[in-house]
Design an enzyme around this catalytic site. Sequence first.
Site, PDB file in Angstrom:
ATOM      1  N   GLU A 175      -7.825  -3.302  -4.526  1.00 50.53           N
ATOM      2  CA  GLU A 175      -7.112  -4.470  -3.985  1.00 50.53           C
ATOM      3  C   GLU A 175      -8.134  -5.522  -3.540  1.00 50.53           C
ATOM      4  OE1 GLU A 175      -4.596  -3.548  -0.645  1.00 50.53           O
ATOM      5  OE2 GLU A 175      -3.682  -5.552  -0.616  1.00 50.53           O
ATOM      6  N   ASP A 180      -3.050 -12.690   5.025  1.00 49.15           N
ATOM      7  CA  ASP A 180      -2.326 -12.305   6.233  1.00 49.15           C
ATOM      8  C   ASP A 180      -3.094 -12.388   7.553  1.00 49.15           C
ATOM      9  OD1 ASP A 180      -0.760 -11.572   4.081  1.00 49.15           O
ATOM     10  OD2 ASP A 180      -0.356  -9.552   4.785  1.00 49.15           O
TER      11      ASP A 180
HETATM   12  C1  DGY Z   1       1.955  -6.720   3.624  1.00 50.14           C
HETATM   13  O1  DGY Z   1       2.948  -6.046   3.872  1.00 50.14           O
HETATM   14  O2  DGY Z   1       0.804  -6.373   3.884  1.00 50.14           O
HETATM   15  C2  DGY Z   1       2.105  -7.968   2.921  1.00 50.14           C
HETATM   16  O3  DGY Z   1       0.920  -8.653   2.769  1.00 50.14           O
HETATM   17  C3  DGY Z   1       3.160  -8.834   3.510  1.00 50.14           C
HETATM   18  O4  DGY Z   1       3.613  -9.573   2.467  1.00 50.14           O
END
Ligand code: DGY
Length: 433
Positions: free
Chosen positions: A402, A175
């Site tokens: 994570e 992201d």
């Molecule tokens: C989040 O909400 O952080 C996700 O990576 C989007 O898919």
Amino acid sequence: MTGVRPDINAQSRDADLYARAERILRDNDRGGYTVPTKGLYPFQWNWDSCLTALGQRHFDEARAWTEIETLLAHQWADGMVPHIVFHEIDEGYFPGPGVWQCGGATPTSGITQPPVMGFVLQRLYAEARDQAAARTRALALVPKADAWHHWFYAHRDPRGSGLVAILHPWESGRDNSVDWDAALMRVPADGVAPYRRRDTEHVDAAERPTQAEYDRYLWLVQHFRGLGWNSAELHDASPFRVVDPGFNAILVRSDSALAELAEAIGLGDIAARARARVSRARAAFPALWNEDAGQYVCLDRVTGEQIDSRSIGGLLPAFAGLGDMDRLADTIAARRGHVAFGVPSHDPADVRFEKRRYWRGPVWLIVNQMLADGLRRHGRVEAADAIVADSMALIRRSGFAEYYDPTDGGALGGPHFTWTAAMVMELLVGKRG
Ligand code: DGY
């Protein structure tokens, strides 16, 4: 227990890790789909689910196929497989279905995610204990995966360059990578409806994307929603169009795997189509190589220029055996050399590296697995072993996080994390990576 226990010494430290990994996969199972982690991600995510199936197969093969069947039950009519399926109402996540407004009895998001599915399907089939069941299930799923891959080249490569573009940083799965900084800052932030982030209620804000990034993520969603989520229009209408070598490498590896699987189950037409896509993509890949960086880099499709950013995305072509594997292995080794635990998601020598912030530095086990798998497959065994050793050291030190701080191995992001557990099973049982 429905599966066969792995061949690991029941008294060993590995047996304990395996048991913990299985518990996480079972805890996060919502019946037909698995959430990445409770709270932070309460729905079904596309690439999380596919990689989760790789873990599930070790203790329940049938359940692994179901994970992907559930995802594909929500494939769009045009072939797109959405990045989130909102199976339940949960106000603890933002942006929910009311923001996306994509419709459907079970709502979905309107963008996609890295297509690891083809790679996973082939592995589920090739290593299935129940070959007859695997064949039946693969026969139903392979045409759908093929339709998704076709969609990519039809709608994300409308001029036929051989490489597909992502239209939203969330599509990359990485992201807030440095890769997107320049392109994302061209996206306006005005006119975004007021909103309240939920991610930072679950995880320290210092480990998540910034507010400036979120405003632009939301602007893009609103923009695409205004275009009715029409795949044929979105590419040219998006101010954010980036060709990510990591994403394209995953697509190439999955298309190669899909060809192999389709051939094995007698779907020769699909195998031929997938091979043709692979050939075109392979021929186009050199445009993403950057000699100074010693790796691939993104191409900004709006400006036509390479993006100055040395992220893990540009090393992922090793997963598909693309280009000069020795150079890629050297660059990966150099990145590991800068930190205590590899492989960092961004070059630690870059001032933009942030050791705790999501995809701007931390280590991700799923990426480590893909890199190690590709390196091993292409004969770079020592390089693969070194990554596996780092992965196991992180797990032993900090559990199933994570992502991890590459400098001290500390746990970051959401806890009790599904795909991390799945990758540990691959390492312990599948002897993968
Ligand atoms: C989040 O909400 O952080 C996700 O990576 C989007 O898919």
